[in-house]
Design a protein around this motif. Structure first.
Motif, PDB file in Angstrom:
ATOM      1  N   ASP A 113      19.181  45.767 -34.635  1.00 24.94           N
ATOM      2  CA  ASP A 113      18.868  44.447 -35.184  1.00 24.94           C
ATOM      3  C   ASP A 113      17.707  44.455 -36.175  1.00 24.94           C
ATOM      4  O   ASP A 113      17.428  43.435 -36.798  1.00 24.94           O
TER       5      ASP A 113
ATOM      6  N   ASP B 298      18.201  43.058 -39.996  1.00 28.63           N
ATOM      7  CA  ASP B 298      18.530  41.634 -40.028  1.00 28.63           C
ATOM      8  C   ASP B 298      17.360  40.782 -39.557  1.00 28.63           C
ATOM      9  O   ASP B 298      17.097  39.709 -40.106  1.00 28.63           O
ATOM     10  N   LEU B 299      16.646  41.248 -38.546  1.00 24.63           N
ATOM     11  CA  LEU B 299      15.510  40.495 -38.032  1.00 24.63           C
ATOM     12  C   LEU B 299      14.364  40.464 -39.040  1.00 24.63           C
ATOM     13  O   LEU B 299      13.708  39.433 -39.208  1.00 24.63           O
TER      14      LEU B 299
ATOM     15  N   PHE C  28      15.282  37.852 -41.524  1.00 28.31           N
ATOM     16  CA  PHE C  28      15.133  36.526 -40.913  1.00 28.31           C
ATOM     17  C   PHE C  28      13.659  36.112 -40.864  1.00 28.31           C
ATOM     18  O   PHE C  28      13.299  35.004 -41.256  1.00 28.31           O
TER      19      PHE C  28
ATOM     20  N   LEU D 211      17.997  37.396 -29.598  1.00 28.38           N
ATOM     21  CA  LEU D 211      18.310  36.803 -30.883  1.00 28.38           C
ATOM     22  C   LEU D 211      19.316  35.696 -30.639  1.00 28.38           C
ATOM     23  O   LEU D 211      20.234  35.849 -29.813  1.00 28.38           O
TER      24      LEU D 211
ATOM     25  N   ARG E  87      22.303  33.796 -32.230  1.00 27.92           N
ATOM     26  CA  ARG E  87      23.267  34.009 -33.310  1.00 27.92           C
ATOM     27  C   ARG E  87      24.299  32.892 -33.318  1.00 27.92           C
ATOM     28  O   ARG E  87      24.681  32.378 -32.271  1.00 27.92           O
TER      29      ARG E  87
ATOM     30  N   GLN F 134      25.212  35.456 -37.588  1.00 27.03           N
ATOM     31  CA  GLN F 134      23.967  35.354 -38.336  1.00 27.03           C
ATOM     32  C   GLN F 134      22.834  35.017 -37.366  1.00 27.03           C
ATOM     33  O   GLN F 134      23.010  34.209 -36.453  1.00 27.03           O
ATOM     34  N   ILE F 135      21.672  35.643 -37.559  1.00 27.05           N
ATOM     35  CA  ILE F 135      20.504  35.297 -36.754  1.00 27.05           C
ATOM     36  C   ILE F 135      20.022  33.921 -37.193  1.00 27.05           C
ATOM     37  O   ILE F 135      19.710  33.711 -38.368  1.00 27.05           O
TER      38      ILE F 135
ATOM     39  N   ARG G 177      15.173  33.037 -32.524  1.00 26.76           N
ATOM     40  CA  ARG G 177      14.760  33.994 -31.498  1.00 26.76           C
ATOM     41  C   ARG G 177      14.315  33.203 -30.284  1.00 26.76           C
ATOM     42  O   ARG G 177      13.795  32.102 -30.401  1.00 26.76           O
TER      43      ARG G 177
END
Length: 171
Positions: free
Chosen positions: A16, A19-20, A23, A67, A69, A74-75, A78
């Motif tokens: 992750d 992507d994180l 984000f 996460l 989603r 898509q994130i 959190r």
């Protein structure tokens, strides 16, 4: 508004990281409007990578980082539960700017608390800033009770705020 079929909460894993990072970077300014900054260093790619790895490792204990989603994977946010022992945990969450006002935080917290109900955790604590009314409502709609606030105020984005504390009891 979303329902539980539209979002998932999934434990953080090594894959992750990219992507994180995107984000967190995209939403940095938005997050810093409501919570104290994580600092410039957090957004240094090498530092972020090391911290991400440490979070994944930390989950080997009782702490869980999730996460949030959407259906498109898509994130959108959190949500975390930090546990020092078997009876108590501390909650934290954040939703990306483009996904606020849709009920995502409320639903993600419900999903997490459904998991917590199946554990021996007796109490979960949370805090938010006094200007973050949306977060206060999310907590209250999920059974958290306001238990106090800091007397000391601090300046954040030109506004004087303080922390507001919440608690939830299992059972």
């Amino acid at each position: 508004m979303v329902d539980e079929r539209e979002i998932t909460i999934e434990r953080l894993n090594a894959a992750d990281e990219d992507d994180l990072y995107v984000f967190e970077s995209v939403n940095r300014t938005f997050f810093e409007e409501m919570v104290p900054t994580r600092g410039e260093e957090y957004y240094n790619r090498d530092v972020f990578q090391a911290r991400h790895k440490a979070l994944v490792e930390e989950q080997r204990g009782r702490t869980s980082f999730y996460l949030i989603r959407n259906r498109e994977r898509q994130i959108v946010g959190r949500i975390n539960l930090m546990c020092d022992d078997t009876e108590r945990g501390d909650l934290g969450y954040r939703i990306g700017r483009d996904f606020t006002g849709m009920g995502i935080a409320k639903q993600a917290l419900k999903l997490l608390m459904d998991k917590v109900r199946l554990t021996e955790i007796e109490q979960v604590s949370a805090k938010t800033t006094s200007n973050n009314i949306a977060s206060q409502k999310v907590l209250e709609k999920n059974g958290f009770t306001c238990v106090g606030h800091d007397e000391n105020r601090f300046s954040m984005n030109g506004e004087k705020v303080n922390f507001v504390y919440y608690s939830w009891t299992n059972g």
